[in-house]
Design a protein around this motif. Structure first.
Motif, PDB file in Angstrom:
ATOM      1  N   ALA A   1       0.828  -1.209   0.000  1.00  0.00           N
ATOM      2  CA  ALA A   1       0.000   0.000   0.000  1.00  0.00           C
ATOM      3  C   ALA A   1       0.862   1.259   0.000  1.00  0.00           C
ATOM      4  N   LEU A   2       1.931   1.263   0.786  1.00  0.00           N
ATOM      5  CA  LEU A   2       2.788   2.447   0.868  1.00  0.00           C
ATOM      6  C   LEU A   2       3.420   2.781  -0.477  1.00  0.00           C
ATOM      7  N   PHE A   3       3.710   1.754  -1.275  1.00  0.00           N
ATOM      8  CA  PHE A   3       4.343   1.987  -2.571  1.00  0.00           C
ATOM      9  C   PHE A   3       3.328   2.220  -3.699  1.00  0.00           C
TER      10      PHE A   3
ATOM     11  N   ASP B   1      17.332   3.946  22.369  1.00  0.00           N
ATOM     12  CA  ASP B   1      16.099   4.725  22.519  1.00  0.00           C
ATOM     13  C   ASP B   1      15.671   5.413  21.230  1.00  0.00           C
ATOM     14  N   GLY B   2      16.438   5.226  20.159  1.00  0.00           N
ATOM     15  CA  GLY B   2      16.171   5.961  18.923  1.00  0.00           C
ATOM     16  C   GLY B   2      14.907   5.513  18.207  1.00  0.00           C
ATOM     17  N   GLN B   3      14.466   6.358  17.309  1.00  0.00           N
ATOM     18  CA  GLN B   3      13.285   6.073  16.512  1.00  0.00           C
ATOM     19  C   GLN B   3      13.574   6.451  15.059  1.00  0.00           C
ATOM     20  N   PHE B   4      12.693   6.030  14.177  1.00  0.00           N
ATOM     21  CA  PHE B   4      12.845   6.451  12.788  1.00  0.00           C
ATOM     22  C   PHE B   4      11.470   6.693  12.187  1.00  0.00           C
ATOM     23  N   TYR B   5      11.472   7.499  11.148  1.00  0.00           N
ATOM     24  CA  TYR B   5      10.234   7.853  10.445  1.00  0.00           C
ATOM     25  C   TYR B   5      10.277   7.281   9.036  1.00  0.00           C
ATOM     26  N   ILE B   6       9.124   6.843   8.575  1.00  0.00           N
ATOM     27  CA  ILE B   6       8.963   6.477   7.168  1.00  0.00           C
ATOM     28  C   ILE B   6       8.094   7.555   6.529  1.00  0.00           C
ATOM     29  N   ASN B   7       8.693   8.348   5.657  1.00  0.00           N
ATOM     30  CA  ASN B   7       7.978   9.422   4.970  1.00  0.00           C
ATOM     31  C   ASN B   7       7.718   9.005   3.530  1.00  0.00           C
ATOM     32  N   VAL B   8       6.478   9.038   3.111  1.00  0.00           N
ATOM     33  CA  VAL B   8       6.158   8.702   1.725  1.00  0.00           C
ATOM     34  C   VAL B   8       6.418   9.928   0.851  1.00  0.00           C
ATOM     35  N   ILE B   9       7.272   9.770  -0.142  1.00  0.00           N
ATOM     36  CA  ILE B   9       7.587  10.854  -1.077  1.00  0.00           C
ATOM     37  C   ILE B   9       6.667  10.725  -2.285  1.00  0.00           C
ATOM     38  N   ASP B  10       5.792  11.702  -2.440  1.00  0.00           N
ATOM     39  CA  ASP B  10       4.835  11.707  -3.551  1.00  0.00           C
ATOM     40  C   ASP B  10       5.073  12.956  -4.386  1.00  0.00           C
ATOM     41  N   GLU B  11       5.714  12.780  -5.538  1.00  0.00           N
ATOM     42  CA  GLU B  11       6.043  13.909  -6.417  1.00  0.00           C
ATOM     43  C   GLU B  11       5.042  14.068  -7.552  1.00  0.00           C
TER      44      GLU B  11
ATOM     45  N   PRO C   1       1.448  12.080  -9.804  1.00  0.00           N
ATOM     46  CA  PRO C   1       1.017  10.796 -10.380  1.00  0.00           C
ATOM     47  C   PRO C   1       1.942  10.243 -11.460  1.00  0.00           C
ATOM     48  N   GLU C   2       2.770  11.098 -12.060  1.00  0.00           N
ATOM     49  CA  GLU C   2       3.671  10.593 -13.095  1.00  0.00           C
ATOM     50  C   GLU C   2       4.933   9.960 -12.514  1.00  0.00           C
ATOM     51  N   TYR C   3       5.099  10.041 -11.189  1.00  0.00           N
ATOM     52  CA  TYR C   3       6.274   9.469 -10.540  1.00  0.00           C
ATOM     53  C   TYR C   3       5.866   8.372  -9.560  1.00  0.00           C
ATOM     54  N   ALA C   4       6.723   7.369  -9.434  1.00  0.00           N
ATOM     55  CA  ALA C   4       6.463   6.291  -8.478  1.00  0.00           C
ATOM     56  C   ALA C   4       6.655   6.795  -7.053  1.00  0.00           C
ATOM     57  N   LEU C   5       5.877   6.251  -6.133  1.00  0.00           N
ATOM     58  CA  LEU C   5       6.026   6.598  -4.725  1.00  0.00           C
ATOM     59  C   LEU C   5       7.332   6.011  -4.191  1.00  0.00           C
ATOM     60  N   ARG C   6       7.982   6.774  -3.321  1.00  0.00           N
ATOM     61  CA  ARG C   6       9.214   6.319  -2.689  1.00  0.00           C
ATOM     62  C   ARG C   6       9.096   6.522  -1.183  1.00  0.00           C
ATOM     63  N   LEU C   7       9.905   5.804  -0.440  1.00  0.00           N
ATOM     64  CA  LEU C   7       9.901   5.923   1.012  1.00  0.00           C
ATOM     65  C   LEU C   7      11.209   6.539   1.476  1.00  0.00           C
TER      66      LEU C   7
ATOM     67  N   ARG D   1      19.179  10.539   6.476  1.00  0.00           N
ATOM     68  CA  ARG D   1      18.007  10.298   5.636  1.00  0.00           C
ATOM     69  C   ARG D   1      18.450   9.496   4.423  1.00  0.00           C
ATOM     70  N   PHE D   2      17.643   8.539   4.019  1.00  0.00           N
ATOM     71  CA  PHE D   2      17.912   7.825   2.784  1.00  0.00           C
ATOM     72  C   PHE D   2      16.590   7.327   2.217  1.00  0.00           C
ATOM     73  N   VAL D   3      16.631   6.904   0.975  1.00  0.00           N
ATOM     74  CA  VAL D   3      15.411   6.579   0.239  1.00  0.00           C
ATOM     75  C   VAL D   3      15.358   5.093  -0.092  1.00  0.00           C
ATOM     76  N   VAL D   4      14.180   4.506   0.072  1.00  0.00           N
ATOM     77  CA  VAL D   4      13.912   3.133  -0.347  1.00  0.00           C
ATOM     78  C   VAL D   4      12.943   3.213  -1.523  1.00  0.00           C
ATOM     79  N   GLN D   5      13.323   2.623  -2.635  1.00  0.00           N
ATOM     80  CA  GLN D   5      12.516   2.712  -3.846  1.00  0.00           C
ATOM     81  C   GLN D   5      12.262   1.326  -4.410  1.00  0.00           C
ATOM     82  N   ARG D   6      11.023   1.067  -4.780  1.00  0.00           N
ATOM     83  CA  ARG D   6      10.684  -0.231  -5.376  1.00  0.00           C
ATOM     84  C   ARG D   6      11.045  -0.218  -6.855  1.00  0.00           C
TER      85      ARG D   6
END
Length: 289
Positions: A15-17, A76-86, A88-94, A107-112
């Motif tokens: 769903a996220l992708f 004690d650290g945490q992390f965020y998953i931010n959905v990058i939506d540029e 409809p012509e671009y694929a969603l990235r995390l 920060r780094f990007v996970v891309q399907r």
């Protein structure tokens, strides 16, 4: 899914992708953002076979983020998953945003890249500052060792020899065909650049002749790629066509299809508008990933 740990199993990656505008669990008015308190879990290698944790852990360790985090920040650290939506012509990235002691560590990007992979979330670490030439050499070995020639392959180069750049002797020369070589496809841009002409021919054909001229960064980087890929010869139109000789120009241009089609490898500088920009990931230009 069995390839995820208890923490990551609650994340619907499909769903996220694929679905835009999903609600997150952190500041609902923002673009989709998921806050996870579990840095310790990600970094726990023993007994943690989670595919997503493995991707994050490898990036954190190999990317150097681990050296910027104290033990308590990992615990004690945490992390965020931010959905990058540029759009409809671009694929969603995390975007993965690491936080420790109230500060953003990395920060780094996970891309399907594949819709139905055989191994879900079997990610590959892509550095922004440097292309993976080891993998390129592996791909070439697989291609040349196992792939069959396509029935739709272009006709072989109908030339007894081909003018190329010799990346070992750093000069323009002619080699007999067939041979293994690299082609560079790039934009000339509006500025000037060194060209192979009747006036420059002798100097460019001399050993180390290319060291005495100002080559665009894209061509310099292409020479580096050629050598690191384990190949010797590079074809670049500006330096392999006699630019002020109409007969030579017409002859080579008429065979451009077979020249590119016969290359062992073609470098496409698709991100550049100018030959001085360089190849992202090879020199001074970082890749946008």
């Amino acid at each position: 899914p069995g390839y995820l740990c208890e923490m990551c199993r609650h994340l619907d990656f499909a769903a996220l992708f694929s679905q835009r505008g999903l609600p997150g669990n952190n500041v609902p008015s923002m673009p989709t953002q998921i806050n996870i308190h579990g840095m310790w879990k990600v970094m726990q290698e023993t007994g943690n076979n989670c595919a997503f944790c493995r991707i994050l852990r490898r990036r954190i360790v190999e990317g150097g983020s681990i050296s910027r985090m104290a033990d308590d920040e990992i615990r004690d650290g945490q992390f965020y998953i931010n959905v990058i939506d540029e759009g409809p012509e671009y694929a969603l990235r995390l975007e993965i945003e690491l936080e420790g002691d109230g500060r953003t560590v990395d920060r780094f990007v996970v891309q399907r890249v594949e819709d139905n992979p055989q191994q879900p979330l079997a990610g590959r670490f892509v550095r922004q500052d440097r292309a993976d030439m080891d993998r390129l050499r592996q791909w070439l070995m697989v291609c040349e060792g196992t792939h069959q020639v396509s029935d739709r392959s272009l006709e072989p180069v109908d030339l007894p020899s081909l003018r190329v750049i010799d990346t070992e002797e750093l000069r323009v020369c002619e080699v007999k065909t067939p041979c293994r070589y690299v082609c560079l496809s790039y934009v000339w841009g509006k500025g000037s650049q060194t060209q192979y002409t009747t006036a420059t021919r002798d100097s460019l054909e001399a050993p180390n002749g290319l060291q005495s001229v100002a080559l665009p960064q894209t061509i310099k980087d292409a020479i580096t790629v050629t050598k690191e890929a384990g190949l010797r010869y590079l074809w670049v139109d500006a330096l392999c066509i006699l630019q002020d000789d109409p007969a030579d120009k017409a002859n080579i241009i008429s065979k451009m299809g077979p020249i590119y089609g016969g290359a062992t490898l073609t470098i496409v500088a698709s991100a550049n508008d100018d030959p001085h920009d360089g190849l992202p990931g090879m020199g001074t230009a970082n890749r946008s990933i």
